[in-house]
Every structure is written in structure tokens, then in C-alpha cells.
Design a protein around this motif. Structure first.
Motif, PDB file in Angstrom:
ATOM      1  N   LEU A 196      41.954  45.558  37.130  1.00 26.17           N
ATOM      2  CA  LEU A 196      43.158  46.727  36.581  1.00 26.17           C
ATOM      3  C   LEU A 196      44.342  46.970  37.202  1.00 26.17           C
ATOM      4  O   LEU A 196      45.470  46.851  36.768  1.00 26.17           O
ATOM      5  N   ALA A 197      44.211  47.530  38.438  1.00 25.47           N
ATOM      6  CA  ALA A 197      45.131  47.963  39.251  1.00 25.47           C
ATOM      7  C   ALA A 197      46.372  46.496  39.433  1.00 25.47           C
ATOM      8  O   ALA A 197      47.282  46.823  39.351  1.00 25.47           O
ATOM      9  N   GLU A 198      45.883  45.483  39.763  1.00 25.67           N
ATOM     10  CA  GLU A 198      46.367  44.348  40.006  1.00 25.67           C
ATOM     11  C   GLU A 198      47.288  43.842  38.591  1.00 25.67           C
ATOM     12  O   GLU A 198      48.571  43.577  38.648  1.00 25.67           O
ATOM     13  N   LEU A 199      46.547  43.903  37.431  1.00 23.26           N
ATOM     14  CA  LEU A 199      47.347  43.699  36.236  1.00 23.26           C
ATOM     15  C   LEU A 199      48.364  44.738  36.093  1.00 23.26           C
ATOM     16  O   LEU A 199      49.298  44.408  35.622  1.00 23.26           O
ATOM     17  N   ASP A 200      47.982  46.003  36.426  1.00 20.88           N
ATOM     18  CA  ASP A 200      48.988  47.057  36.017  1.00 20.88           C
ATOM     19  C   ASP A 200      50.246  46.859  37.008  1.00 20.88           C
ATOM     20  O   ASP A 200      51.403  46.920  36.336  1.00 20.88           O
ATOM     21  N   LEU A 201      50.053  46.438  38.213  1.00 16.95           N
ATOM     22  CA  LEU A 201      51.191  46.020  39.022  1.00 16.95           C
ATOM     23  C   LEU A 201      52.048  44.979  38.577  1.00 16.95           C
ATOM     24  O   LEU A 201      53.222  45.093  38.740  1.00 16.95           O
ATOM     25  N   SER A 215      57.319  53.982  36.663  1.00 14.63           N
ATOM     26  CA  SER A 215      57.290  53.234  35.410  1.00 14.63           C
ATOM     27  C   SER A 215      56.101  53.432  34.459  1.00 14.63           C
ATOM     28  O   SER A 215      55.653  53.187  33.322  1.00 14.63           O
ATOM     29  N   ARG A 216      54.943  54.203  35.160  1.00 13.26           N
ATOM     30  CA  ARG A 216      53.932  54.771  34.389  1.00 13.26           C
ATOM     31  C   ARG A 216      54.025  56.172  34.027  1.00 13.26           C
ATOM     32  O   ARG A 216      53.043  56.687  33.398  1.00 13.26           O
ATOM     33  N   ALA A 217      55.072  56.683  34.428  1.00 14.71           N
ATOM     34  CA  ALA A 217      55.161  58.164  34.054  1.00 14.71           C
ATOM     35  C   ALA A 217      55.488  58.353  32.624  1.00 14.71           C
ATOM     36  O   ALA A 217      56.496  57.596  31.921  1.00 14.71           O
ATOM     37  N   ILE A 234      57.203  44.868  46.905  1.00 19.45           N
ATOM     38  CA  ILE A 234      55.953  44.447  46.350  1.00 19.45           C
ATOM     39  C   ILE A 234      54.853  45.421  46.988  1.00 19.45           C
ATOM     40  O   ILE A 234      54.937  45.437  48.124  1.00 19.45           O
ATOM     41  N   PRO A 235      54.436  46.197  46.111  1.00 19.02           N
ATOM     42  CA  PRO A 235      53.273  47.101  46.513  1.00 19.02           C
ATOM     43  C   PRO A 235      52.062  46.445  47.338  1.00 19.02           C
ATOM     44  O   PRO A 235      51.462  45.282  46.686  1.00 19.02           O
ATOM     45  N   ARG A 236      51.336  47.205  48.075  1.00 22.40           N
ATOM     46  CA  ARG A 236      50.126  47.002  48.712  1.00 22.40           C
ATOM     47  C   ARG A 236      48.882  47.300  47.626  1.00 22.40           C
ATOM     48  O   ARG A 236      48.944  48.461  47.137  1.00 22.40           O
ATOM     49  N   GLY A 242      27.187  35.924  29.784  1.00 17.23           N
ATOM     50  CA  GLY A 242      28.340  35.635  28.780  1.00 17.23           C
ATOM     51  C   GLY A 242      29.599  36.684  29.485  1.00 17.23           C
ATOM     52  O   GLY A 242      30.570  36.378  29.453  1.00 17.23           O
ATOM     53  N   LEU A 243      29.021  38.165  29.558  1.00 14.00           N
ATOM     54  CA  LEU A 243      29.960  39.101  29.905  1.00 14.00           C
ATOM     55  C   LEU A 243      30.352  38.746  31.592  1.00 14.00           C
ATOM     56  O   LEU A 243      31.675  38.904  31.767  1.00 14.00           O
ATOM     57  N   GLU A 244      29.438  38.217  32.293  1.00  6.55           N
ATOM     58  CA  GLU A 244      29.883  37.817  33.706  1.00  6.55           C
ATOM     59  C   GLU A 244      30.915  36.824  33.689  1.00  6.55           C
ATOM     60  O   GLU A 244      31.882  36.688  34.496  1.00  6.55           O
ATOM     61  N   ALA A 245      30.764  35.664  32.856  1.00  8.73           N
ATOM     62  CA  ALA A 245      31.746  34.463  32.714  1.00  8.73           C
ATOM     63  C   ALA A 245      33.189  35.163  32.364  1.00  8.73           C
ATOM     64  O   ALA A 245      34.177  34.887  32.787  1.00  8.73           O
ATOM     65  N   ASP A 246      33.058  36.054  31.155  1.00  6.70           N
ATOM     66  CA  ASP A 246      34.324  36.678  30.578  1.00  6.70           C
ATOM     67  C   ASP A 246      35.195  37.425  31.641  1.00  6.70           C
ATOM     68  O   ASP A 246      36.298  37.416  31.695  1.00  6.70           O
ATOM     69  N   TYR A 247      34.308  38.445  32.493  1.00  6.50           N
ATOM     70  CA  TYR A 247      34.798  38.882  33.722  1.00  6.50           C
ATOM     71  C   TYR A 247      35.281  38.133  34.721  1.00  6.50           C
ATOM     72  O   TYR A 247      36.701  38.496  35.229  1.00  6.50           O
ATOM     73  N   GLY A 248      34.867  37.082  35.051  1.00  8.76           N
ATOM     74  CA  GLY A 248      35.254  36.001  35.913  1.00  8.76           C
ATOM     75  C   GLY A 248      36.715  35.489  35.448  1.00  8.76           C
ATOM     76  O   GLY A 248      37.722  35.528  36.109  1.00  8.76           O
ATOM     77  N   ALA A 249      36.867  35.041  34.092  1.00 11.72           N
ATOM     78  CA  ALA A 249      37.763  34.376  33.545  1.00 11.72           C
ATOM     79  C   ALA A 249      38.862  35.453  33.554  1.00 11.72           C
ATOM     80  O   ALA A 249      40.013  35.275  33.748  1.00 11.72           O
ATOM     81  N   ALA A 250      38.559  36.846  33.338  1.00 10.06           N
ATOM     82  CA  ALA A 250      39.956  37.676  33.025  1.00 10.06           C
ATOM     83  C   ALA A 250      40.468  38.220  34.546  1.00 10.06           C
ATOM     84  O   ALA A 250      41.455  38.138  34.532  1.00 10.06           O
ATOM     85  N   ARG A 251      39.491  37.889  35.666  1.00 13.01           N
ATOM     86  CA  ARG A 251      40.085  38.013  37.012  1.00 13.01           C
ATOM     87  C   ARG A 251      41.147  37.017  37.198  1.00 13.01           C
ATOM     88  O   ARG A 251      42.073  37.141  38.074  1.00 13.01           O
ATOM     89  N   VAL A 252      40.575  35.736  36.882  1.00 14.46           N
ATOM     90  CA  VAL A 252      41.389  34.567  37.173  1.00 14.46           C
ATOM     91  C   VAL A 252      42.811  34.719  36.471  1.00 14.46           C
ATOM     92  O   VAL A 252      43.955  34.511  37.097  1.00 14.46           O
ATOM     93  N   ILE A 253      42.874  35.081  35.334  1.00 12.73           N
ATOM     94  CA  ILE A 253      44.033  35.517  34.316  1.00 12.73           C
ATOM     95  C   ILE A 253      44.820  36.407  35.167  1.00 12.73           C
ATOM     96  O   ILE A 253      46.106  36.319  35.200  1.00 12.73           O
ATOM     97  N   VAL A 254      44.395  37.351  35.451  1.00 14.76           N
ATOM     98  CA  VAL A 254      45.131  38.497  36.068  1.00 14.76           C
ATOM     99  C   VAL A 254      45.781  38.261  37.368  1.00 14.76           C
ATOM    100  O   VAL A 254      46.913  38.656  37.642  1.00 14.76           O
ATOM    101  N   GLN A 255      44.919  37.503  38.239  1.00 14.08           N
ATOM    102  CA  GLN A 255      45.524  36.966  39.542  1.00 14.08           C
ATOM    103  C   GLN A 255      46.655  36.021  39.137  1.00 14.08           C
ATOM    104  O   GLN A 255      47.634  36.073  39.958  1.00 14.08           O
ATOM    105  N   GLU A 256      46.538  35.260  38.311  1.00 15.97           N
ATOM    106  CA  GLU A 256      47.703  34.163  38.088  1.00 15.97           C
ATOM    107  C   GLU A 256      48.808  35.003  37.488  1.00 15.97           C
ATOM    108  O   GLU A 256      50.130  34.758  37.832  1.00 15.97           O
ATOM    109  N   SER A 257      48.606  36.173  36.593  1.00 19.74           N
ATOM    110  CA  SER A 257      49.748  36.929  36.382  1.00 19.74           C
ATOM    111  C   SER A 257      50.375  37.680  37.423  1.00 19.74           C
ATOM    112  O   SER A 257      51.730  38.009  37.386  1.00 19.74           O
ATOM    113  N   TRP A 258      49.626  38.129  38.363  1.00 22.86           N
ATOM    114  CA  TRP A 258      50.172  38.783  39.411  1.00 22.86           C
ATOM    115  C   TRP A 258      51.067  37.809  40.231  1.00 22.86           C
ATOM    116  O   TRP A 258      52.182  38.380  40.719  1.00 22.86           O
TER     117      TRP A 258
END
Length: 592
Positions: free
Chosen positions: A482-487, A434-436, A463-465, A564-580
Motif C-alpha cells: 500500500l505504501a508503494e502504491l500511495d507513493l 498531497s495526503r493532507a 523520490i522518497p525512500r 486464490g487470495l495468495e495469487a491475487d495478493y501476488g498479482a496486486a503486488r506486481v501491478i503496484v511495483q509496475e505502477s511505482w
């Protein structure tokens, strides 16, 4: 006998006889406590926050003085940076409190709290003097412990900057060729150089790098001119130093600004690389391309530092640059094969980009995943004077291509070329497929490869590891990275046929519109890619950014402050984990 220093430096603050750092710290804390209780103190809370940090760093360093191992470099850097940050806040607060008077605003319009805060102006100078005195005395005590006997002005400042061997470091500086007409300009830059060394995670390494670059720079460039550009650049982006070491002529382009021009369009890159590889010495063609790619990468790094381009766009530019190099190198490798072995009738080579390369976003250090396919019958032999069957023919071509591309990027271990018709059986990994995307080969061969890929995508998908992260700032592999979002995106593609595109940025946008991803996922993806690109440049060896680097990381990612960046990074990770989790749940429901 000690020689007089050949370089002129500003006078050092005299620690002189008097109270030691412990007593000075206690006095500073007493004065801060008194100031906090004054009316209007709430108006200068940012100053108190920095004073608290400075006092904490000083206390930590004082404690290290009695440790048998001595003061650790990290503690020394943190103390120096806290003093720099405190000085900036003093300036900001003094400017704020003096602003009404400078503008001629009547005090009648002030609130009682603002009037009281303005009255604190008289206490700023003694407080700042106390902080500077503590910094000077504690630095002197650390220096006396680690470098007894060092009293040369340059060596003292290099010791305070954290150099492990200030005597040798000073010799490096004195060894630089400085024209008499350039002396005053160089001396004016020296305090900035010493300050930058003090902010570096590895001051000795930074000075050694500067030493190599200075020794190799073109002779007609004044040292002060090059240093003015290099001090800021290498302080902010050590990842660019290998380019300057390998190609000293880039200093000229750095100075005149031409190095940070946008990356040329693909057609122009094809023309440029085609010319380089077709020059008389064909054996050196890939090396010429590698040098040119390095120069373009240097420009992309400058654009990141100068904030003239979004890191997201720069990640895509790195991928386009690698593709252009691959097209030129592959065309040359096949031309050489035809000269030696002829061509294989009815057969063409196709190269697929996989992984991050297929997803269309690279850093300067990203690994290239390539798959080599060919059309036609593998038993057919080439028609030259030394014929080979298709497996051997394309195997040799792939080896040449991979060897040349390895001078640009690390190369993943690659499988021997296989026929297009058997590719879906060779690669039983729908996630990888799917990435090729095809990045080299005629249109007919690419079409055949895409058909084989579609067959492979129809295979059942498990489900990939996920791989373990090296730390919280391993942006690719960390939970919610990023890897989790990609998966998550690839599972949605395979299960719902939505946003089917190898390029992650495009696929995320499509799946947001299709309702498969949270609308905030696009912003999360942008945050993660920006961090990845900035860390690639500022911390090429990996690891958590130092306190000194954090303001620069935040600025390059579009934030005013690290918090501010650290808070944004933390929020991004939460969103990605929920998407995963949502993507996994849908996949499991589909698979039964």
C-alpha cells in the motif's frame, strides 16, 4: 485424591495398546498408495492432497518427539488443523460419491471413471478410521511426553488443544459460574470451545481472555448464551477481545445483533459525541467518547467478520469515526481555552489530517498524523483574564487535543502549531502535503490552509525512500504494498496534476481513468486494503497468518480458498511495483 471432573465431556478416543504412531503412519501411507492406483482415483484428488498434508504433518511431529526441545507448538497446531481439514474433505468426497445414488440417477449414465470412483466408497471408512487412529495415538504420545500423568478428561483435551498448563486451564473452566439450568447447554458447547482452542495460535491466551470476559459479563446472561457467540468471535477475531474486556455490556449487544449496526452518518456522530462531551463531568468527556468509539469499532469489526460490509468501506468508516471524535474533542478543548484565557481576535484553529488519516482509510490501530495551524498574527494575544499569545494559546489547545485523541489511536509526534501563512515553509514535503486535508476548523480557515498547501505542493519533489517491511504480509510496507502504491499515486499527482485528492481510493480511480495507472490498479488497491483490515482484526500483533487462520482470511477477503487470495495478493503486488516504476520514471524525466 483427584476429584471427579465437574464438567461433562465426550468420551475420548482410546489410543489403547497397539502399534505406535510411526507404524500407523506407514500403514496409512500404504493404504493411500494402494487407493491411488485404483481406477477412478483421479476423481478424488482433493482427498489425496489432504492426506498427503496430514501425513507430512504427522511425520514432522513424530520427528519432533525425539528432539530434546520436544514438539513445537506450531507443529502441533499444524497437525491438528491438518486432521480437521482432512475430516472436511472426507465428508465432501463421500457426499460427492453418494450423490448419484441419493438422487436416484441410474448408473447407466455414469462414465467408467465415475463408476470406478463410486466403487471406492467402500474404502473410505477404513481409510478415515486409520487417519483418526493415527491422530489419536500421536496426540497421546505427544501428551505423554509433555504432560505425563495427565488423565483427567478435560485436562487431556486441553493438553491436546495445545495449552501449556492443562491442569491450570481446567481449573479456569471449572471456576466459571454455571447455573444448574444452563449445565446441559454449556456441556454441548464445550467440544466446540476445545476445538477452537486447538485452532488458536495462543490457546492459553484465548482461554485467559474468555475467563476475564466471562467473569465480567452481566449476571443475567446465561454462560452458554454468551459462549455461543464468543467462541466463534474470538476464534476468528482476537482483535475484538479488548473491547469486550473493557465493556462487558457489549456482550448483550453481540447477542441481540445490535452491535453490528452500520456506523451512523457524520451528523449523528457529531450529535452523539457532542452530548457525551457536554455532560456535567466535563473532565470525563474524552473518556466517554473513547468508550463510545470503542463500541463503534467493535461493531465495525463484527461487520467485517459477518461479511455485511466491504473491508474497503470499513477502512473509510474508521477514518470518519476518528474525524467525528476529533471534531468534538477539538471543540471542547477550544471552549476550555476560551473559559480560561479568552479568544484570540481574528484567529481560528485548523487541523489537518496527514498520512493514512488524510488518505481517508484507517484500521483500528492506525497512527494519526495531525498538523495544527492557525490563522491571524502569532503575536496577537487572547482577550481573557489570563492572556496568551497565539503560539502558546494554540500550543496548549493542541496538547489537550492530542492527549485526548491518543486514547483512541496512537498519535504521531506533532510539531507545535504554526500560522497558516508559514505552513508551506514549515512542511517542505510535497508528498506529505498531497495526503493532507482539513478535518477541523471554520470554512474560511480551511480555505486559507488549502491555499498554503497548494503553495507547498508546487515545491520540487524528490523520490522518497521506502521503509523496510517486517515480512511478506506487512501489507503496507512490503514491495508492491500500500505504501508503494500511495507513493506512486502522489508522484503522479505532483507531476501530472491528475487525480489530485488526498483520499487514496478516489485518487487511484481518477488516475486509472487518466491513463496514469494500469486499469488493474484499482483492484490491486482493493485487495491490499482488504488484507490490511482483515489482518488488523485477526492478527493484531502482526506476523504471517497461521495455517488455521488462512481459510478465514481468504473468506473475509472474498475468496473461497487461501491459494486464490495468495495469487491475487501476488498479482496486486506486481501491478503496484509496475505502477511505482512508471511513476518514478515519469518524475525523473520531468525533473531532468
Amino acid at each position: 485424591m483427584r476429584h471427579e471432573p465437574a464438567l461433562r465431556v465426550p468420551a475420548l478416543p482410546d489410543g489403547g495398546p497397539g502399534p505406535g504412531a510411526t507404524r500407523l503412519l506407514a500403514e496409512l501411507e500404504r493404504r493411500c498408495l494402494d487407493l491411488r492406483t485404483r481406477p477412478g482415483a483421479a476423481r478424488i484428488d482433493p482427498l489425496f492432497a489432504r492426506l498427503d498434508d496430514f501425513a507430512a504433518r504427522a511425520a514432522e511431529l513424530i520427528e519432533h518427539l525425539s528432539d530434546p526441545a520436544g514438539p513445537q507448538p506450531q507443529a502441533r497446531r499444524a497437525f491438528r488443523q491438518a486432521h480437521v481439514d482432512l475430516g472436511k474433505v472426507f465428508i465432501d468426497v463421500e457426499r460427492l460419491l453418494a450423490l448419484p445414488a441419493r438422487l436416484g440417477i441410474s448408473t447407466v449414465r455414469f462414465s467408467d471413471e465415475m463408476l470406478a470412483a463410486t466403487a471406492l466408497m467402500a474404502l473410505m471408512a477404513p481409510l478415515r478410521a486409520d487417519a483418526d487412529r493415527l491422530h489419536a495415538v500421536l496426540s497421546q504420545e505427544v501428551r505423554a511426553l509433555l504432560h505425563p500423568g495427565v488423565d483427567d478428561p478435560i485436562e487431556v483435551q486441553l493438553a491436546d488443544a495445545g495449552c501449556a498448563d492443562p491442569v491450570n486451564a481446567a481449573q479456569r473452566l471449572r471456576g466459571w459460574r454455571i447455573a444448574p439450568t444452563d449445565r446441559d447447554a454449556f456441556d454441548a458447547l464445550l467440544p466446540g470451545l476445545l476445538a477452537r482452542l486447538g485452532q488458536s495460535r495462543d490457546p492459553d491466551g484465548m482461554l485467559a481472555t474468555l475467563d476475564i470476559i466471562v467473569a465480567r459479563q452481566p449476571a443475567d446472561i446465561a454462560l452458554s448464551t454468551s459462549l455461543r457467540a464468543l467462541i466463534e468471535l474470538l476464534g476468528d477475531a482476537p482483535g475484538l477481545s479488548p473491547s469486550l474486556i473493557a465493556q462487558p455490556a457489549l456482550i448483550r449487544r453481540l447477542i441481540d445483533g445490535s452491535a453490528s449496526a452500520p456506523l451512523p452518518p457524520p451528523a449523528d456522530l457529531d450529535t452523539e459525541f457532542g452530548h457525551l462531551i457536554g455532560l456535567d463531568d466535563r473532565q470525563a468527556g474524552p473518556s466517554r467518547i473513547a468508550r463510545t468509539v470503542e463500541a463503534h469499532r467493535f461493531g465495525l469489526g463484527l461487520r467485517l467478520i459477518e461479511r455485511t460490509a466491504d473491508p474497503l468501506d470499513l477502512a473509510a468508516a474508521h477514518a470518519r469515526l476518528a474525524e467525528a471524535a476529533l471534531r468534538a474533542i477539538a471543540a471542547d478543548a477550544l471552549a476550555r481555552m476560551r473559559e480560561d484565557h479568552g479568544a484570540i481576535p481574528g484567529s481560528d484553529l485548523v487541523i489537518l489530517a496527514l498520512g493514512p488519516f488524510g488518505a481517508g482509510a484507517l484500521t483500528s490501530q492506525s497512527r494519526l498524523d495531525l498538523a495544527y495551524l492557525f490563522t491571524g498574527d502569532r503575536e496577537t494575544r487572547s482577550d481573557g483574564r489570563s492572556p496568551l499569545d497565539a503560539d502558546a494559546y494554540y500550543g496548549r489547545a493542541a496538547a489537550r487535543i492530542s492527549a485526548a485523541m491518543a486514547t483512541l489511536h496512537p498519535i504521531a509526534s506533532w510539531q507545535p502549531p504554526c500560522p497558516v501563512e508559514g505552513f508551506d515553509a514549515e512542511i517542505r514535503n510535497p508528498i506529505a502535503l498531497s495526503r493532507a486535508r482539513p478535518v477541523y476548523g471554520p470554512d474560511t480557515a480551511r480555505t486559507a490552509a488549502l491555499a498554503a498547501m497548494r503553495r507547498g505542493l508546487a515545491e520540487p519533489c524528490g523520490i522518497p525512500r521506502r521503509k523496510l517491511a517486517s515480512g511478506p504480509y506487512d501489507v503496507e510496507r512490503v514491495r508492491g504494498g500500500l505504501a508503494e502504491l500511495d507513493l506512486a499515486v502522489r508522484l503522479n499527482q505532483l507531476g501530472h496534476h491528475a487525480g489530485v485528492d488526498p483520499k487514496l481510493r478516489t485518487a487511484v480511480g481518477a488516475q486509472v481513468r487518466a491513463g496514469l495507472l494500469d486499469p488493474a490498479a484499482a483492484g490491486a488497491h482493493a485487495t491490499l486494503v482488504r488484507l490490511l483490515m482483515v489482518f488488523d482484526l485477526l492478527s493484531p500483533g502482526g506476523g504471517e497468518p497461521t495455517p488455521e487462520q488462512r481459510p478465514t482470511v481468504a473468506r473475509l477477503c472474498g475468496h473461497d480458498h487461501w491459494d486464490g487470495l495468495e495469487a491475487d495478493y501476488g498479482a496486486a503486488r506486481v501491478i503496484v511495483q509496475e505502477s511505482w516504476r512508471a511513476a518514478v520514471a515519469r518524475t525523473m524525466a520531468t525533473n531532468g
